[in-house]
Design a protein around this motif. Structure first.
Motif, PDB file in Angstrom:
ATOM      1  N   SER A   1      36.840   9.757  59.588  1.00  0.00           N
ATOM      2  CA  SER A   1      36.437   8.713  60.530  1.00  0.00           C
ATOM      3  C   SER A   1      35.008   8.974  61.036  1.00  0.00           C
ATOM      4  N   GLN A   2      34.714  10.232  61.358  1.00  0.00           N
ATOM      5  CA  GLN A   2      33.371  10.584  61.820  1.00  0.00           C
ATOM      6  C   GLN A   2      32.329  10.336  60.726  1.00  0.00           C
ATOM      7  N   ARG A   3      32.675  10.687  59.505  1.00  0.00           N
ATOM      8  CA  ARG A   3      31.750  10.450  58.371  1.00  0.00           C
ATOM      9  C   ARG A   3      31.516   8.957  58.176  1.00  0.00           C
ATOM     10  N   ASP A   4      32.588   8.187  58.308  1.00  0.00           N
ATOM     11  CA  ASP A   4      32.446   6.733  58.174  1.00  0.00           C
ATOM     12  C   ASP A   4      31.522   6.176  59.241  1.00  0.00           C
ATOM     13  N   GLU A   5      31.643   6.697  60.461  1.00  0.00           N
ATOM     14  CA  GLU A   5      30.768   6.257  61.549  1.00  0.00           C
ATOM     15  C   GLU A   5      29.314   6.642  61.270  1.00  0.00           C
ATOM     16  N   GLN A   6      29.108   7.858  60.757  1.00  0.00           N
ATOM     17  CA  GLN A   6      27.760   8.298  60.413  1.00  0.00           C
ATOM     18  C   GLN A   6      27.170   7.432  59.307  1.00  0.00           C
ATOM     19  N   ILE A   7      27.975   7.124  58.318  1.00  0.00           N
ATOM     20  CA  ILE A   7      27.520   6.274  57.220  1.00  0.00           C
ATOM     21  C   ILE A   7      27.156   4.894  57.740  1.00  0.00           C
ATOM     22  N   ALA A   8      27.974   4.341  58.622  1.00  0.00           N
ATOM     23  CA  ALA A   8      27.697   3.021  59.188  1.00  0.00           C
ATOM     24  C   ALA A   8      26.390   3.045  59.989  1.00  0.00           C
ATOM     25  N   ALA A   9      26.187   4.115  60.758  1.00  0.00           N
ATOM     26  CA  ALA A   9      24.958   4.232  61.550  1.00  0.00           C
ATOM     27  C   ALA A   9      23.740   4.338  60.630  1.00  0.00           C
ATOM     28  N   LEU A  10      23.862   5.093  59.570  1.00  0.00           N
ATOM     29  CA  LEU A  10      22.754   5.229  58.621  1.00  0.00           C
ATOM     30  C   LEU A  10      22.473   3.915  57.898  1.00  0.00           C
ATOM     31  N   LYS A  11      23.531   3.176  57.585  1.00  0.00           N
ATOM     32  CA  LYS A  11      23.345   1.863  56.955  1.00  0.00           C
ATOM     33  C   LYS A  11      22.608   0.924  57.897  1.00  0.00           C
ATOM     34  N   ASP A  12      22.951   0.987  59.186  1.00  0.00           N
ATOM     35  CA  ASP A  12      22.259   0.151  60.175  1.00  0.00           C
ATOM     36  C   ASP A  12      20.778   0.523  60.254  1.00  0.00           C
ATOM     37  N   LYS A  13      20.486   1.835  60.290  1.00  0.00           N
ATOM     38  CA  LYS A  13      19.095   2.285  60.337  1.00  0.00           C
ATOM     39  C   LYS A  13      18.342   1.834  59.095  1.00  0.00           C
ATOM     40  N   LEU A  14      18.992   1.944  57.950  1.00  0.00           N
ATOM     41  CA  LEU A  14      18.376   1.527  56.697  1.00  0.00           C
ATOM     42  C   LEU A  14      18.054   0.038  56.727  1.00  0.00           C
ATOM     43  N   GLN A  15      18.969  -0.761  57.247  1.00  0.00           N
ATOM     44  CA  GLN A  15      18.747  -2.205  57.312  1.00  0.00           C
ATOM     45  C   GLN A  15      17.571  -2.533  58.219  1.00  0.00           C
ATOM     46  N   VAL A  16      17.466  -1.840  59.338  1.00  0.00           N
ATOM     47  CA  VAL A  16      16.342  -2.052  60.261  1.00  0.00           C
ATOM     48  C   VAL A  16      15.023  -1.709  59.565  1.00  0.00           C
ATOM     49  N   LYS A  17      14.999  -0.580  58.863  1.00  0.00           N
ATOM     50  CA  LYS A  17      13.784  -0.172  58.148  1.00  0.00           C
ATOM     51  C   LYS A  17      13.427  -1.175  57.058  1.00  0.00           C
ATOM     52  N   GLU A  18      14.419  -1.655  56.327  1.00  0.00           N
ATOM     53  CA  GLU A  18      14.164  -2.645  55.284  1.00  0.00           C
ATOM     54  C   GLU A  18      13.624  -3.937  55.876  1.00  0.00           C
ATOM     55  N   ASP A  19      14.169  -4.352  57.018  1.00  0.00           N
ATOM     56  CA  ASP A  19      13.672  -5.558  57.683  1.00  0.00           C
ATOM     57  C   ASP A  19      12.217  -5.397  58.117  1.00  0.00           C
ATOM     58  N   LEU A  20      11.892  -4.239  58.698  1.00  0.00           N
ATOM     59  CA  LEU A  20      10.514  -3.983  59.117  1.00  0.00           C
ATOM     60  C   LEU A  20       9.570  -3.964  57.919  1.00  0.00           C
ATOM     61  N   LEU A  21      10.005  -3.353  56.846  1.00  0.00           N
ATOM     62  CA  LEU A  21       9.184  -3.305  55.637  1.00  0.00           C
ATOM     63  C   LEU A  21       8.942  -4.708  55.096  1.00  0.00           C
ATOM     64  N   GLN A  22       9.974  -5.529  55.099  1.00  0.00           N
ATOM     65  CA  GLN A  22       9.842  -6.900  54.620  1.00  0.00           C
ATOM     66  C   GLN A  22       8.879  -7.692  55.501  1.00  0.00           C
TER      67      GLN A  22
ATOM     68  N   LYS B   1       6.383  -6.446  57.275  1.00  0.00           N
ATOM     69  CA  LYS B   1       5.031  -5.942  57.017  1.00  0.00           C
ATOM     70  C   LYS B   1       4.502  -6.456  55.689  1.00  0.00           C
ATOM     71  N   GLU B   2       5.342  -6.498  54.680  1.00  0.00           N
ATOM     72  CA  GLU B   2       4.909  -7.031  53.391  1.00  0.00           C
ATOM     73  C   GLU B   2       4.530  -8.505  53.517  1.00  0.00           C
ATOM     74  N   GLY B   3       5.278  -9.250  54.319  1.00  0.00           N
ATOM     75  CA  GLY B   3       4.945 -10.648  54.561  1.00  0.00           C
ATOM     76  C   GLY B   3       3.605 -10.793  55.259  1.00  0.00           C
ATOM     77  N   ARG B   4       3.349  -9.935  56.253  1.00  0.00           N
ATOM     78  CA  ARG B   4       2.070  -9.971  56.956  1.00  0.00           C
ATOM     79  C   ARG B   4       0.919  -9.655  56.009  1.00  0.00           C
ATOM     80  N   ILE B   5       1.134  -8.658  55.161  1.00  0.00           N
ATOM     81  CA  ILE B   5       0.087  -8.287  54.202  1.00  0.00           C
ATOM     82  C   ILE B   5      -0.208  -9.456  53.268  1.00  0.00           C
ATOM     83  N   GLN B   6       0.822 -10.103  52.779  1.00  0.00           N
ATOM     84  CA  GLN B   6       0.624 -11.231  51.873  1.00  0.00           C
ATOM     85  C   GLN B   6      -0.100 -12.380  52.568  1.00  0.00           C
TER      86      GLN B   6
END
Length: 82
Positions: free
Chosen positions: A6-27, A29-34
């Motif tokens: 259960s703890q690992r699942d929570e950690q994985i979910a938190a990491l997935k959320d962080k990854l999604q935030v980073k991907e959104d920010l990257l997208q 920034k790429e839009g701004r650059i374009q």
């Protein structure tokens, strides 16, 4: 054992959320650059060259300012000896 899973699942979910935030920010920034490239009508390579030139100019200005300060300090020392 179930608790660890259960703890690992929570950690994985938190990491997935962080990854999604980073991907959104990257997208965003790429839009701004374009948009910037479109607005300036420069290719990405031309923009990088322009940025590099600006960095070199800024570095030259810093070096010139440092040299001016050094000369000023020598001048003040020289004037103080008179």
């Amino acid at each position: 054992m179930q608790r660890e899973i259960s703890q690992r699942d929570e950690q994985i979910a938190a990491l997935k959320d962080k990854l999604q935030v980073k991907e959104d920010l990257l997208q965003q920034k790429e839009g701004r650059i374009q948009r910037l490239l479109t607005y300036t009508k420069l290719s990405e390579e031309e923009m990088q060259e322009s940025i590099q030139k600006d960095k070199l100019i800024a570095e030259a200005i810093k070096s010139t300012e440092a040299m001016r300060k050094l000369i000023d300090s020598f001048w003040c020392s020289y004037k103080g000896e008179e």
